[in-house]
Write a protein that holds these residues in place. Structure first.
Motif, mmCIF file in Angstrom:
data_model
loop_
_atom_site.group_PDB
_atom_site.id
_atom_site.type_symbol
_atom_site.label_atom_id
_atom_site.label_comp_id
_atom_site.label_asym_id
_atom_site.label_seq_id
_atom_site.Cartn_x
_atom_site.Cartn_y
_atom_site.Cartn_z
ATOM 1 N N VAL A 71 15.647 -21.860 -23.350
ATOM 2 C CA VAL A 71 14.296 -22.191 -23.808
ATOM 3 C C VAL A 71 14.312 -23.486 -24.618
ATOM 4 O O VAL A 71 15.356 -23.944 -25.063
ATOM 5 C CB VAL A 71 13.681 -21.053 -24.654
ATOM 6 N N ASP A 72 13.134 -24.065 -24.822
ATOM 7 C CA ASP A 72 12.996 -25.285 -25.607
ATOM 8 C C ASP A 72 12.754 -24.946 -27.079
ATOM 9 O O ASP A 72 12.313 -23.841 -27.403
ATOM 10 C CB ASP A 72 11.827 -26.121 -25.078
ATOM 11 N N LEU A 73 13.021 -25.910 -27.941
ATOM 12 C CA LEU A 73 12.845 -25.737 -29.389
ATOM 13 C C LEU A 73 11.936 -26.826 -29.936
ATOM 14 O O LEU A 73 11.859 -27.920 -29.369
ATOM 15 C CB LEU A 73 14.186 -25.849 -30.117
ATOM 16 N N VAL A 74 11.296 -26.536 -31.058
ATOM 17 C CA VAL A 74 10.589 -27.546 -31.840
ATOM 18 C C VAL A 74 11.207 -27.512 -33.233
ATOM 19 O O VAL A 74 11.235 -26.459 -33.882
ATOM 20 C CB VAL A 74 9.062 -27.286 -31.909
ATOM 21 N N LEU A 75 11.726 -28.649 -33.676
ATOM 22 C CA LEU A 75 12.372 -28.769 -34.985
ATOM 23 C C LEU A 75 11.400 -29.367 -35.995
ATOM 24 O O LEU A 75 10.619 -30.264 -35.650
ATOM 25 C CB LEU A 75 13.598 -29.673 -34.874
ATOM 26 N N TYR A 76 11.485 -28.889 -37.226
ATOM 27 C CA TYR A 76 10.599 -29.347 -38.300
ATOM 28 C C TYR A 76 11.413 -29.792 -39.502
ATOM 29 O O TYR A 76 12.493 -29.276 -39.762
ATOM 30 C CB TYR A 76 9.656 -28.216 -38.741
ATOM 31 N N ARG A 77 10.862 -30.721 -40.272
ATOM 32 C CA ARG A 77 11.528 -31.195 -41.485
ATOM 33 C C ARG A 77 11.193 -30.312 -42.693
ATOM 34 O O ARG A 77 11.754 -30.490 -43.763
ATOM 35 C CB ARG A 77 11.119 -32.640 -41.759
ATOM 36 N N THR A 78 10.307 -29.356 -42.510
ATOM 37 C CA THR A 78 9.920 -28.423 -43.574
ATOM 38 C C THR A 78 10.583 -27.068 -43.333
ATOM 39 O O THR A 78 11.033 -26.768 -42.234
ATOM 40 C CB THR A 78 8.394 -28.234 -43.595
ATOM 41 N N ARG A 79 10.624 -26.222 -44.361
ATOM 42 C CA ARG A 79 11.246 -24.895 -44.252
ATOM 43 C C ARG A 79 10.322 -23.871 -43.592
ATOM 44 O O ARG A 79 10.750 -22.773 -43.273
ATOM 45 C CB ARG A 79 11.650 -24.385 -45.643
ATOM 46 N N ASP A 80 9.030 -24.229 -43.389
ATOM 47 C CA ASP A 80 8.064 -23.250 -42.887
ATOM 48 C C ASP A 80 7.490 -23.586 -41.508
ATOM 49 O O ASP A 80 6.451 -23.088 -41.116
ATOM 50 C CB ASP A 80 6.920 -23.097 -43.886
ATOM 51 N N CYS A 81 8.193 -24.425 -40.748
ATOM 52 C CA CYS A 81 7.772 -24.786 -39.379
ATOM 53 C C CYS A 81 6.363 -25.380 -39.338
ATOM 54 O O CYS A 81 5.592 -25.103 -38.420
ATOM 55 C CB CYS A 81 7.864 -23.581 -38.452
ATOM 56 N N LYS A 82 6.041 -26.181 -40.322
ATOM 57 C CA LYS A 82 4.740 -26.845 -40.365
ATOM 58 C C LYS A 82 4.939 -28.332 -40.550
ATOM 59 O O LYS A 82 6.003 -28.774 -40.957
ATOM 60 C CB LYS A 82 3.886 -26.280 -41.498
ATOM 61 N N GLY A 83 3.915 -29.085 -40.260
ATOM 62 C CA GLY A 83 3.962 -30.522 -40.454
ATOM 63 C C GLY A 83 3.908 -31.277 -39.147
ATOM 64 O O GLY A 83 4.230 -30.750 -38.088
ATOM 65 N N LYS A 84 3.497 -32.518 -39.241
ATOM 66 C CA LYS A 84 3.329 -33.351 -38.051
ATOM 67 C C LYS A 84 4.642 -33.968 -37.587
ATOM 68 O O LYS A 84 4.776 -34.363 -36.442
ATOM 69 C CB LYS A 84 2.319 -34.455 -38.336
ATOM 70 N N ASP A 85 5.603 -34.087 -38.463
ATOM 71 C CA ASP A 85 6.867 -34.748 -38.139
ATOM 72 C C ASP A 85 7.830 -33.753 -37.497
ATOM 73 O O ASP A 85 8.803 -33.320 -38.098
ATOM 74 C CB ASP A 85 7.468 -35.343 -39.408
ATOM 75 N N SER A 86 7.554 -33.398 -36.238
ATOM 76 C CA SER A 86 8.398 -32.432 -35.527
ATOM 77 C C SER A 86 9.091 -33.120 -34.353
ATOM 78 O O SER A 86 8.698 -34.203 -33.930
ATOM 79 C CB SER A 86 7.562 -31.249 -35.036
#
Length: 111
Positions: A71-86
């Protein structure tokens, strides 16, 4: 057997099928391994994580990642999987952060 009883049985069977289909993804996992290197150059492997929810990476964050799952993943720079910088990481690929950028701190599974 009466028409009313046959309709009741057919309706019950249809509702049961929908309920089972709706719950089928509850225990599913991303088959394979996610390997990443932390900001402190420590290697971490996660085997078959759940496809549900937000998953935190090591406290130091990840600087490199190899997605060896189906499967594919989406990585985030925040600890809560939120934000535009993914960052989107497709199945069986990897990625590395650019110099002087924040590490990834969490991820979600695309399913």
């Amino acid at each position: 057997m009466s028409l009313h009883r046959r309709l009741t049985i057919a309706t019950g069977a249809a509702l049961l099928s929908l309920a089972v289909a709706g719950c089928s993804g509850l225990g599913r996992s991303a088959v394979g391994t996610i390997s990443y290197e932390t900001g402190r150059e420590v290697g971490v492997r996660v085997t078959s994580p759940s496809v549900n929810g937000c998953h935190r990476l090591a406290p130091a964050g990840a600087t490199k990642i190899e997605n060896s799952t189906l499967v594919d993943l989406v990585l985030y720079r925040t600890r809560d999987c939120k934000g535009k910088d993914s960052t989107y990481v497709a199945s069986n690929t990897g990625d590395e952060i650019a110099p002087d950028t924040l590490p990834w701190r969490s991820y979600t599974v695309v399913h």
